[in-house]
Motif scaffolding. Structure first.
Motif, short mmCIF file in Angstrom:
data_model
loop_
_atom_site.label_atom_id
_atom_site.label_comp_id
_atom_site.label_asym_id
_atom_site.label_seq_id
_atom_site.Cartn_x
_atom_site.Cartn_y
_atom_site.Cartn_z
N LEU A 67 70.17 12.11 164.12
CA LEU A 67 69.97 13.03 165.25
C LEU A 67 70.91 12.72 166.40
O LEU A 67 71.31 13.63 167.14
CB LEU A 67 68.51 12.93 165.73
CG LEU A 67 67.44 13.47 164.78
CD1 LEU A 67 66.06 13.25 165.38
CD2 LEU A 67 67.65 14.95 164.48
N GLY A 68 71.27 11.45 166.54
CA GLY A 68 72.19 11.08 167.61
C GLY A 68 73.62 11.51 167.34
O GLY A 68 74.43 11.57 168.28
N ALA A 69 73.96 11.80 166.10
CA ALA A 69 75.32 12.21 165.75
C ALA A 69 75.43 13.71 165.51
O ALA A 69 76.52 14.29 165.59
CB ALA A 69 75.78 11.47 164.51
N ASP A 121 76.92 9.37 155.77
CA ASP A 121 77.99 10.26 155.30
C ASP A 121 78.12 11.48 156.20
O ASP A 121 77.13 11.99 156.73
CB ASP A 121 77.70 10.72 153.88
CG ASP A 121 77.92 9.62 152.85
OD1 ASP A 121 78.58 8.63 153.22
OD2 ASP A 121 77.43 9.75 151.73
N PRO A 122 79.36 11.98 156.37
CA PRO A 122 79.56 13.19 157.19
C PRO A 122 79.26 14.45 156.39
O PRO A 122 79.29 14.45 155.16
CB PRO A 122 81.04 13.11 157.54
CG PRO A 122 81.65 12.40 156.36
CD PRO A 122 80.62 11.42 155.88
N LEU A 123 78.99 15.54 157.09
CA LEU A 123 78.74 16.82 156.44
C LEU A 123 78.90 17.94 157.45
O LEU A 123 78.43 17.84 158.58
CB LEU A 123 77.32 16.87 155.85
CG LEU A 123 76.91 18.18 155.18
CD1 LEU A 123 77.75 18.41 153.93
CD2 LEU A 123 75.43 18.16 154.84
N LEU A 141 77.80 17.21 161.18
CA LEU A 141 77.34 15.82 161.17
C LEU A 141 78.54 14.91 160.87
O LEU A 141 78.97 14.80 159.73
CB LEU A 141 76.25 15.61 160.12
CG LEU A 141 75.72 14.18 159.97
CD1 LEU A 141 75.01 13.74 161.25
CD2 LEU A 141 74.77 14.08 158.77
N PRO A 142 79.11 14.24 161.89
CA PRO A 142 80.19 13.28 161.63
C PRO A 142 79.63 11.99 161.04
O PRO A 142 78.41 11.78 161.00
CB PRO A 142 80.78 13.04 163.02
CG PRO A 142 79.65 13.31 163.96
CD PRO A 142 78.81 14.38 163.32
N ARG A 143 80.51 11.14 160.57
CA ARG A 143 80.07 9.86 160.01
C ARG A 143 79.42 9.02 161.10
O ARG A 143 79.87 8.98 162.25
CB ARG A 143 81.25 9.12 159.40
CG ARG A 143 80.84 7.86 158.63
CD ARG A 143 82.03 7.27 157.89
NE ARG A 143 82.50 8.17 156.84
CZ ARG A 143 81.92 8.27 155.64
NH1 ARG A 143 80.85 7.54 155.35
NH2 ARG A 143 82.41 9.09 154.75
#
Length: 490
Positions: free
Chosen positions: A156-158, A100-102, A135-137
């Motif tokens: 961590l990669g996003a 999920d994005p945040l 934090l994108p999806r």
């Protein structure tokens, strides 16, 4: 005029009604959030939702059958998350799922404690703050036994964070070894690229020890690239023990070494540093240094008594050394050069090494980047040259004096006996040739007269790394295969 007045009155009435209803809406959202938290096994003494400034504040958080998780205060502000999701309790602590994005403009957490009864580990953070958490999806598809670990690597990669700082953080392992840091600060984290990192007062303390075994006062780094480990950890076939590869660091430095382990053996260390400079898209120059490493064992330390007695027999109160190594990686020219690796002991000896590996192929670079050194043996890379220089200042004489005190023989006799033993030496499993005898004779003369010993390797043609097996076979002609020569100069 009258119509304008009526319109303005209507707007004021609507705004007033909205303002009057805002506390009720926030209370409703907080109630739904509390219910979602409890459904997820978490309780909070205080739950507040601010709709205008998009904030969530939680206090007195606890969770787990035995209170494994406790947080005194948790607050996120400037949340960029749909209001409908907040009302349903889908927040980072209550219902956010992997993938999920945040987005959070500011985040603060105080007194975090988490224990894992299954593994016996525990974590604690005194205070954590973050700014512009984005934090994108990301991909959450994974079926395997290490879901949490793989999902965390993908997160961590996003993730991007403008700044993150935590204080009084520690991790206690199953063996009760405690790893802690008074302060950790990360600036400019962008999907695995880190602008800067700073750690204050890092300590490692064994469970049964009264004081920390190792302490490092300051750790700083700039231009850290952890994208390769993240990519490895994000893969479907990752499992514990998989090599994570190299972590490039533009600049890094550690200072303020201490602790019980170093004190017991009379060790002190000034600094350890590394730096890498790009000289093109596929070329870089690196330098690694260890400065002011001092060995001064005390007779009051049981572990260091033997070393202290040896040093006394050599008329040494302390040994002070430094290490400096420069390397070049040129992927365009298919070359790796060790330009100069030097180990120097003040008034004792200076040792330096230079080498060159050529014909490096893609397999070589993949093995090097992955830190899979066994895979290097299957590449086309070859050793073109190497040079070892040992300049004696007083080490030979001091060592022979120490040996003579134990044997009762004069130092000159010990020197002659050692030189004779070197000339007679026949290494097992190696072809004994005239060239090997010349090499051993040069080393023996270095023992007899001191000065500078230079040993060079210049194989013709360059020795491929896949031929290392030949050098390990019984009867191998090492001198001819490596093109070894040795000279002595005053």
């Amino acid at each position: 005029m009258r119509k304008s007045f009526v319109a303005i009155a209507a707007v004021v009435f609507l705004l007033g009604g909205a303002a009057a209803s805002l506390p009720a809406a926030e209370g409703y959202a907080a109630t739904r959030l509390r219910a979602a938290l409890e459904q997820g096994g978490l309780k909070a003494e205080t739950v507040k939702v601010g709709l205008l400034d998009r904030t969530i504040t939680l206090r007195g958080i606890s969770g787990g059958a035995h209170g494994e998780l406790t947080i005194d205060e948790w607050e996120a502000g400037g949340l960029a998350w749909p209001l409908g999701e907040l009302v349903r309790g889908r927040v980072p602590l209550g219902g956010l799922s992997w993938g999920d994005p945040l987005r959070v403009a500011r985040f603060h957490m105080r007194n975090f404690r988490l224990a894992t009864p299954d593994t016996g580990d525990s974590w604690s953070i005194g205070e954590l703050t973050a700014a512009n958490f984005d934090l994108p999806r990301y991909d959450a598809a994974y079926e395997g036994p290490f879901r949490n670990e793989v999902m965390f690597a993908r997160l961590l990669g996003a993730l991007s964070v403008e700044r993150l700082e935590q204080r009084d953080a520690s991790h206690i392992t199953f063996e009760q070894t405690r790893y802690s840091a008074a302060r950790l600060s990360v600036a400019g984290y962008d999907r695995g690229l880190v602008a800067s990192v700073e750690v204050k007062d890092f300590q490692v303390k064994p469970g049964s020890a009264r004081m920390a075994g190792l302490t490092i006062a300051d750790v700083t780094a700039r231009g850290v690239d952890v994208r390769r480990p993240i990519a490895v950890g994000s893969s479907l076939d990752w499992e514990p023990g998989t090599p994570i590869g190299r972590v490039p660091v533009a600049e890094g430095r550690m200072t303020g070494f201490g602790g019980d382990l170093m004190a017991r053996y009379g060790l002190s260390l000034g600094s350890v540093s590394t730096e890498t400079v790009s000289e093109g898209p596929d070329s870089s120059r690196s330098r690694f240094r260890i400065e002011d490493l001092v060995l001064a064992p005390s007779l009051r330390s049981v572990e260091a008594v033997g070393m202290r007695m040896v040093m006394q027999s050599m008329n040494l109160r302390e040994v002070r050394v430094g290490f400096d190594c420069s390397t070049v990686e040129d992927r365009v020219r298919h070359v790796v050069r060790v330009e100069n690796c030097s180990l120097g002991g003040r008034d004792l000896a200076d040792v330096s090494l230079a080498a060159q590996v050529v014909d490096t192929d893609d397999e070589f670079w993949r093995a090097l980047d992955s830190a899979d050194f066994f895979a290097l043996l299957g590449t086309k890379a070859a050793l073109k040259s190497a040079k070892l220089v040992i300049a004696d200042k007083s080490l030979l004489q001091r060592s022979l004096q120490a040996k003579s005190r134990l044997s009762g023989q004069p130092a000159a006799a010990e020197r002659a006996a050692l030189a004779a033993e070197i000339r007679r030496y026949q290494p097992p499993g190696v072809l004994i040739t005239q060239d090997l005898s010349k090499l051993l004779d040069s080393i023996a003369r270095f023992v007899e007269q001191g000065g500078t010993l230079t040993v060079e390797a210049a194989p013709q043609p360059a020795l491929g790394l896949e031929k290392i097996d030949y050098l390990l076979k019984p009867g191998a002609d090492l001198v001819n295969a490596l093109g070894l020569t040795a000279t002595v100069s005053r």
